[in-house]
Design an enzyme around this catalytic site. Structure first.
Site, PDB file in Angstrom:
ATOM      1  CG  PHE A 150     -49.450  44.045 -59.726  1.00  0.00           C
ATOM      2  CD1 PHE A 150     -48.872  44.119 -60.994  1.00  0.00           C
ATOM      3  CD2 PHE A 150     -50.632  44.750 -59.512  1.00  0.00           C
ATOM      4  CE1 PHE A 150     -49.447  44.888 -62.010  1.00  0.00           C
ATOM      5  CE2 PHE A 150     -51.205  45.521 -60.509  1.00  0.00           C
ATOM      6  CZ  PHE A 150     -50.613  45.578 -61.768  1.00  0.00           C
ATOM      7  CE  LYS A 184     -49.504  41.285 -48.526  1.00  0.00           C
ATOM      8  NZ  LYS A 184     -49.840  40.879 -49.925  1.00  0.00           N
ATOM      9  CB  CYS A 242     -47.787  54.546 -59.331  1.00  0.00           C
ATOM     10  SG  CYS A 242     -46.069  54.835 -58.930  1.00  0.00           S
ATOM     11  CD  GLU A 280     -54.131  53.839 -60.579  1.00  0.00           C
ATOM     12  OE1 GLU A 280     -54.713  53.288 -59.632  1.00  0.00           O
ATOM     13  OE2 GLU A 280     -52.904  54.067 -60.582  1.00  0.00           O
TER      14      GLU A 280
HETATM   15  P1  NAD Z   1     -53.448  46.835 -54.306  1.00  0.00           P
HETATM   16  O1  NAD Z   1     -53.842  47.996 -53.489  1.00  0.00           O
HETATM   17  O2  NAD Z   1     -54.527  45.988 -54.824  1.00  0.00           O
HETATM   18  O3  NAD Z   1     -52.459  45.873 -53.475  1.00  0.00           O
HETATM   19  C1  NAD Z   1     -51.325  46.379 -52.822  1.00  0.00           C
HETATM   20  C2  NAD Z   1     -51.011  45.485 -51.624  1.00  0.00           C
HETATM   21  O4  NAD Z   1     -52.111  45.500 -50.714  1.00  0.00           O
HETATM   22  C3  NAD Z   1     -50.777  44.031 -51.982  1.00  0.00           C
HETATM   23  O5  NAD Z   1     -49.717  43.538 -51.204  1.00  0.00           O
HETATM   24  C4  NAD Z   1     -52.097  43.358 -51.632  1.00  0.00           C
HETATM   25  O6  NAD Z   1     -51.953  42.022 -51.242  1.00  0.00           O
HETATM   26  C5  NAD Z   1     -52.613  44.189 -50.488  1.00  0.00           C
HETATM   27  N1  NAD Z   1     -54.077  44.282 -50.453  1.00  0.00           N
HETATM   28  C6  NAD Z   1     -54.926  44.289 -51.526  1.00  0.00           C
HETATM   29  N2  NAD Z   1     -56.197  44.428 -51.129  1.00  0.00           N
HETATM   30  C7  NAD Z   1     -56.161  44.534 -49.777  1.00  0.00           C
HETATM   31  C8  NAD Z   1     -57.163  44.690 -48.777  1.00  0.00           C
HETATM   32  N3  NAD Z   1     -58.447  44.796 -49.100  1.00  0.00           N
HETATM   33  N4  NAD Z   1     -56.782  44.748 -47.490  1.00  0.00           N
HETATM   34  C9  NAD Z   1     -55.482  44.665 -47.141  1.00  0.00           C
HETATM   35  N5  NAD Z   1     -54.479  44.499 -48.061  1.00  0.00           N
HETATM   36  C10 NAD Z   1     -54.819  44.434 -49.354  1.00  0.00           C
HETATM   37  O7  NAD Z   1     -52.514  47.386 -55.497  1.00  0.00           O
HETATM   38  P2  NAD Z   1     -51.916  46.576 -56.731  1.00  0.00           P
HETATM   39  O8  NAD Z   1     -53.012  46.221 -57.671  1.00  0.00           O
HETATM   40  O9  NAD Z   1     -51.011  45.505 -56.258  1.00  0.00           O
HETATM   41  O10 NAD Z   1     -50.974  47.707 -57.359  1.00  0.00           O
HETATM   42  C11 NAD Z   1     -51.433  48.660 -58.286  1.00  0.00           C
HETATM   43  C12 NAD Z   1     -51.811  49.950 -57.585  1.00  0.00           C
HETATM   44  O11 NAD Z   1     -50.690  50.442 -56.858  1.00  0.00           O
HETATM   45  C13 NAD Z   1     -52.176  51.065 -58.556  1.00  0.00           C
HETATM   46  O12 NAD Z   1     -53.279  51.761 -58.023  1.00  0.00           O
HETATM   47  C14 NAD Z   1     -50.939  51.944 -58.579  1.00  0.00           C
HETATM   48  O13 NAD Z   1     -51.165  53.292 -58.922  1.00  0.00           O
HETATM   49  C15 NAD Z   1     -50.489  51.820 -57.170  1.00  0.00           C
HETATM   50  N6  NAD Z   1     -49.076  52.161 -57.033  1.00  0.00           N
HETATM   51  C16 NAD Z   1     -48.782  53.350 -56.453  1.00  0.00           C
HETATM   52  C17 NAD Z   1     -47.457  53.729 -56.322  1.00  0.00           C
HETATM   53  C18 NAD Z   1     -47.106  55.024 -55.685  1.00  0.00           C
HETATM   54  O14 NAD Z   1     -45.936  55.230 -55.439  1.00  0.00           O
HETATM   55  N7  NAD Z   1     -48.042  55.918 -55.396  1.00  0.00           N
HETATM   56  C19 NAD Z   1     -46.438  52.886 -56.790  1.00  0.00           C
HETATM   57  C20 NAD Z   1     -46.779  51.671 -57.366  1.00  0.00           C
HETATM   58  C21 NAD Z   1     -48.120  51.325 -57.472  1.00  0.00           C
END
Ligand code: NAD
Length: 515
Positions: A167, A191, A299, A400
């Site tokens: 997000f 997605k 992140c 985090e």
């Molecule tokens: P999230 O892991 O909850 O969701 C990411 C994606 O995965 C979304 O599209 C979501 O719909 C999907 N998803 C969520 N739960 C799932 C499941 N159980 N099974 C399959 N798909 C699932 O992450 P978020 O809350 O959207 O984003 C924040 C996180 O992303 C933080 O931990 C942040 O550090 C990380 N992030 C990392 C980077 C990087 O480059 N390392 C960059 C941006 C964000």
């Protein structure tokens, strides 16, 4: 990890028809969802449900994959020159629609316009990198590897690839992925996060206008159902993921088990080490900018300041003095510097670390719940917070937090500071603040993290390097975008060639020799 929006039943469709529906993009056009599963998209500044987003079924994902499979051969055969021209057009169209795209980010993510425009600018850099695709796809050629024999390498696209995005960067992270994927000749299925899905459809429209053929860029909105189908679908060759660590690990393990190439970027806990010789005013400015920009939902945000030796007291004082100047408010107010958090649930979780920190012995220097908008608004606001005397055993250090809460860990020596970073399970970004070039050089040598800043608090690599952390911040072998992005979305083929020369032809059952 995302708490996925509670899907509401089809029965509630009639009651909410006034709310705009965000749907899929399949076969080069918007396609309304048919699964009768959908979730709310909030305006985080008001707390109201602004839109609803369709959640794709297995059949809808399959339709997107089928469109991609059908389009891939034509796109792959399209000349590199033509693909390059289209990449230039995409770059210019996204550039021309910066404000429209930024408005979606502010409306659904909550980030203030300057931050949203910054995100888009960094995404455009990836599009610019992809316009150099003729250079990036050049293989090697060895003339006369053996007598009359030449050997050369070509890089070919994988086929249909998918990207699952978080997000916090609804425009930039998709650009990290699709720029190199499409330029390299693949068909790409996105997605997006279900929390802020609208930017994905504007991007789809711009790609279409730029000349990307139907099926080469698709969007399936949704939740775990869509992700799991992408992970299992036999026609998906590779998956790129950015999100939280538990989901990244799941995506990597499941995708690779299913025979796919996977790069899965996870969460982070970024440390900023401040040595006693640092410029304290500069370090304090950097801590505020990197800790509270985008409400800490980056992140690469600085989460923990590691104050070495006697720098701690003056540094904490300098940060504390700056806190009241951070303007928290909705993106619609031009004075706002920091917007709300993504959901009420996430905001409350972030705030809970102020209680656990205090209960576990830390000192809450500033409590963001005292900001008037926290209680005085329905938006998901939390003011800036600072917790001092945090130790590695505390939840505020271990987790985090992903919000506007800066923590300070005090250590005595440089060695203890590096040990702290290296012992942490995450290894995304880290930074050191010092005037000592030797200490900075030693730090870049010693530290176990993928991206290092020297007096730079958010060292996001420029587009012609690649982005990625170490340890639990990345599962897979290749980092994202830049040269490693090209490598990820292509595979090498080595051709060994000899042109017929009847004079030298003979039967030889020995193993091919080069000498
Ligand atoms: P999230 O892991 O909850 O969701 C990411 C994606 O995965 C979304 O599209 C979501 O719909 C999907 N998803 C969520 N739960 C799932 C499941 N159980 N099974 C399959 N798909 C699932 O992450 P978020 O809350 O959207 O984003 C924040 C996180 O992303 C933080 O931990 C942040 O550090 C990380 N992030 C990392 C980077 C990087 O480059 N390392 C960059 C941006 C964000």
């Amino acid at each position: 990890m995302t708490q996925l929006a509670e899907p509401r039943s089809g029965a509630s469709v009639a009651a909410t028809t006034a709310v705009e529906r965000v749907s899929h993009w399949i076969g080069g056009r918007r396609v309304a969802g048919t699964s009768r599963r959908f979730g709310p998209v909030y305006d985080p500044a008001t707390g109201a449900v602004a839109r609803e987003v369709d959640f794709a079924s297995v059949e809808e994902v399959d339709a997107a994959v089928a469109a991609a499979v059908a389009a891939f051969p034509g796109w792959r055969a399209t000349s590199i020159s033509r693909r390059t021209e289209i990449m230039f057009r995409i770059r210019n169209l996204v550039d021309g629609h910066r404000r429209e795209l930024a408005a979606h980010l502010t409306a659904e993510h909550g980030k203030v316009p300057s931050d949203a425009l910054g995100e888009i600018a960094r995404g455009i850099e990836n599009l610019e990198f992809a316009t150099g695709i003729p250079q990036h796809l050049k293989g090697g050629f060895t003339e006369q590897a053996s007598t009359g024999v030449d050997v050369y390498q070509i890089r070919q696209p994988l086929g249909v690839v998918a990207g699952i995005t978080p997000f916090n960067f609804p425009a930039m992270v998709p650009m990290w992925m699709f720029a190199t994927a499409i330029a390299s000749g693949n068909a790409f299925i996105l997605k997006p996060s279900e929390k802020d899905p609208s930017a994905s459809l504007l991007l789809a429209e711009l790609l279409k206008e730029a000349g990307v053929p139907a099926g080469i860029f698709s969007v399936v909105q949704g939740d775990k159902v869509a992700v799991d189908r992408l992970l299992a679908h036999p026609d998906i060759a590779a998956l790129s993921f950015v999100g939280s660590t538990p989901v990244a690990r799941y995506i990597y393990e499941t995708g690779t088990r299913n025979g796919k190439r996977v790069q899965a970027l996870g969460g982070a806990k970024n440390h900023m080490i401040v040595l006693p010789d640092a410029d304290i005013e500069m370090a304090a400015d950097a801590a505020i900018s990197a800790g509270f920009g985008s409400a800490g939902e980056r992140c690469m945000a600085i989460a923990t300041i590691v104050a070495v030796g006697d720098v701690a007291d003056p540094l904490v004082e300098a940060i504390k003095a700056r806190l009241p100047k951070v303007k928290v408010g909705p993106g619609s107010d031009p004075d706002s510097e920091m917007g709300p958090l993504i959901t009420r649930q996430h905001r409350d979780k972030v705030a809970s670390y102020l209680d656990s920190g205090s209960a576990q012995g830390a000192t809450v220097v500033a409590d963001g719940r005292e900001h008037p908008l926290h209680r005085g608004s329905d938006g998901f606001f939390l003011g800036v917070s600072l917790i001092d005397h945090v130790t590695p055993e505390m939840d505020a250090y271990k987790d985090e937090i992903f919000g506007p809460v800066l923590t300070v860990v005090r250590v005595k020596t440089y060695e203890q500071a590096v040990q702290l970073v290296n012992d942490n399970p995450y290894g995304n970004g880290t930074a050191i603040f010092t005037r000592d070039g030797g200490a900075a050089r030693q730090f870049q040598f010693d530290v176990n993290a993928g991206m290092v800043g020297i007096n730079v608090p958010i060292p996001v690599p420029v587009a012609y390097y690649s982005f990625g952390g170490w340890k639990s911040s990345l599962f897979g072998d290749l980092h994202m975008y830049g040269p490693e992005g090209i490598q990820f979305y292509t595979r090498a083929k080595i051709v060994t060639s000899r042109w017929p020369d009847p004079g030298t032809s003979k039967i030889d059952l020995g193993f091919p020799r080069t000498r």
